[in-house]
Design an enzyme around this catalytic site. Structure first.
Site, PDB file in Angstrom:
ATOM      1  N   SER A  31       0.818  -1.215   0.000  1.00  0.00           N
ATOM      2  CA  SER A  31       0.000   0.000   0.000  1.00  0.00           C
ATOM      3  C   SER A  31       0.854   1.267   0.000  1.00  0.00           C
ATOM      4  CB  SER A  31      -0.911   0.030   1.223  1.00  0.00           C
ATOM      5  OG  SER A  31      -1.671  -1.154   1.309  1.00  0.00           O
TER       6      SER A  31
HETATM    7  N1  SAH Z   1      -1.183  -3.545   3.341  1.00  0.00           N
HETATM    8  C1  SAH Z   1      -0.574  -4.522   2.479  1.00  0.00           C
HETATM    9  C2  SAH Z   1      -1.255  -4.455   1.162  1.00  0.00           C
HETATM   10  C3  SAH Z   1      -1.276  -5.725   0.410  1.00  0.00           C
HETATM   11  S1  SAH Z   1      -2.299  -5.671  -1.042  1.00  0.00           S
HETATM   12  C4  SAH Z   1       0.911  -4.197   2.410  1.00  0.00           C
HETATM   13  O1  SAH Z   1       1.291  -3.188   3.011  1.00  0.00           O
HETATM   14  O2  SAH Z   1       1.696  -4.929   1.801  1.00  0.00           O
HETATM   15  C5  SAH Z   1      -3.731  -6.507  -0.470  1.00  0.00           C
HETATM   16  C6  SAH Z   1      -3.543  -7.918  -0.026  1.00  0.00           C
HETATM   17  O3  SAH Z   1      -4.828  -8.481   0.214  1.00  0.00           O
HETATM   18  C7  SAH Z   1      -2.884  -8.845  -1.057  1.00  0.00           C
HETATM   19  O4  SAH Z   1      -1.736  -9.390  -0.502  1.00  0.00           O
HETATM   20  C8  SAH Z   1      -3.943  -9.913  -1.327  1.00  0.00           C
HETATM   21  O5  SAH Z   1      -3.411 -11.202  -1.530  1.00  0.00           O
HETATM   22  C9  SAH Z   1      -4.764  -9.853  -0.056  1.00  0.00           C
HETATM   23  N2  SAH Z   1      -6.105 -10.391  -0.157  1.00  0.00           N
HETATM   24  C10 SAH Z   1      -7.006 -10.277  -1.160  1.00  0.00           C
HETATM   25  N3  SAH Z   1      -8.148 -10.936  -0.888  1.00  0.00           N
HETATM   26  C11 SAH Z   1      -7.961 -11.506   0.353  1.00  0.00           C
HETATM   27  C12 SAH Z   1      -8.760 -12.339   1.182  1.00  0.00           C
HETATM   28  N4  SAH Z   1      -9.999 -12.731   0.838  1.00  0.00           N
HETATM   29  N5  SAH Z   1      -8.261 -12.714   2.376  1.00  0.00           N
HETATM   30  C13 SAH Z   1      -7.014 -12.352   2.754  1.00  0.00           C
HETATM   31  N6  SAH Z   1      -6.216 -11.577   2.006  1.00  0.00           N
HETATM   32  C14 SAH Z   1      -6.669 -11.160   0.811  1.00  0.00           C
END
Ligand code: SAH
Length: 217
Positions: free
Chosen positions: A67
């Site tokens: 993010s």
């Molecule tokens: N805040 C994180 C952002 C990651 S992007 C960071 O700082 O790195 C969003 C994440 O949500 C991705 O890794 C994706 O795999 C996850 N995601 C998507 N759908 C999901 C679900 N149903 N349950 C758990 N994680 C999920």
């Protein structure tokens, strides 16, 4: 350049990022301190480390992104607006960067990520940073974590089409859900479990990866 080298040279770029966040309305001292102290470059591939203190989302593999610092700061600031949440559920922990920031701001975090290699990488990073108040699980965030509920805060970094009722059921009274929702057009929303029921506020238009059902190995 080595990771350590980047850590050294990034002092100035880190300060620039903090200044930029302040200019964009991030005023809470604890949030700014957390962003200042967590080394974002450790959460991205070495090849991208030189960009880690820019205010942009960065790829972390598997089609996912780390993010944008502004978004992490904005959500953290919203999360703290009514005092320090004790028990937090984070959905979509990805690289673990936002988890590491939150770990400085709350008592205890339960975090769920659906992509197994990301869970393993994040777990290693959190251990390296000696962060001990996080439990990270490979699973589907759309189900929440019923065994650990209720939560004072549920925070999502991926967008479902609409608010999953099952998540609202896992809020403690007074608790808040902060989540991007929608398809093409997403809004960051905040739902508060008030004495009168669930009160929803729209915060701003956002652009997150979709929340996807199920898990991948
Ligand atoms: N805040 C994180 C952002 C990651 S992007 C960071 O700082 O790195 C969003 C994440 O949500 C991705 O890794 C994706 O795999 C996850 N995601 C998507 N759908 C999901 C679900 N149903 N349950 C758990 N994680 C999920």
């Amino acid at each position: 350049m080595s990771q350590q080298g980047i850590g050294m040279t990034s002092q100035r770029t880190r300060e620039r990022l903090i200044q930029r966040l302040m200019d964009q309305g991030i005023t809470q001292f604890e949030v700014l301190e957390a962003i200042r102290s967590v080394p974002r470059h450790l959460f991205v591939d070495e090849a991208l480390a030189h960009r880690s203190y820019e205010d942009t989302a960065l790829p972390i593999g598997y089609g996912q992104t780390l993010s944008q610092p502004y978004m992490v700061a904005r959500m953290s600031q919203l999360a703290l607006a009514q005092g320090r949440p004790k028990k937090v559920l984070e959905l979509g922990s990805g690289s673990g960067y936002q988890t590491a920031i939150l770990a400085n701001l709350v008592d205890e975090i339960c975090a769920i990520e659906r992509i197994k290699p990301l869970v393993e990488r994040a777990r290693r990073q959190l251990r390296t940073l000696r962060i001990r108040n996080v439990r990270l699980r490979h699973g589907d965030g759309l189900e929440g974590w019923p065994g650990e509920a209720p939560f004072d805060l549920i925070l999502g970094a991926a967008a479902p089409e609409r608010v999953p009722p099952i998540l609202l059921e896992q809020l403690a009274p007074g608790g808040r859900l902060i989540l991007p929702v929608g398809g093409e057009q997403q809004q960051l929303i905040m739902v508060t479990y008030s004495p009168d029921g669930f009160v929803e506020e729209i915060i701003e238009t956002v652009n997150f990866v979709p929340m996807v059902k199920g898990v991948t190995r």
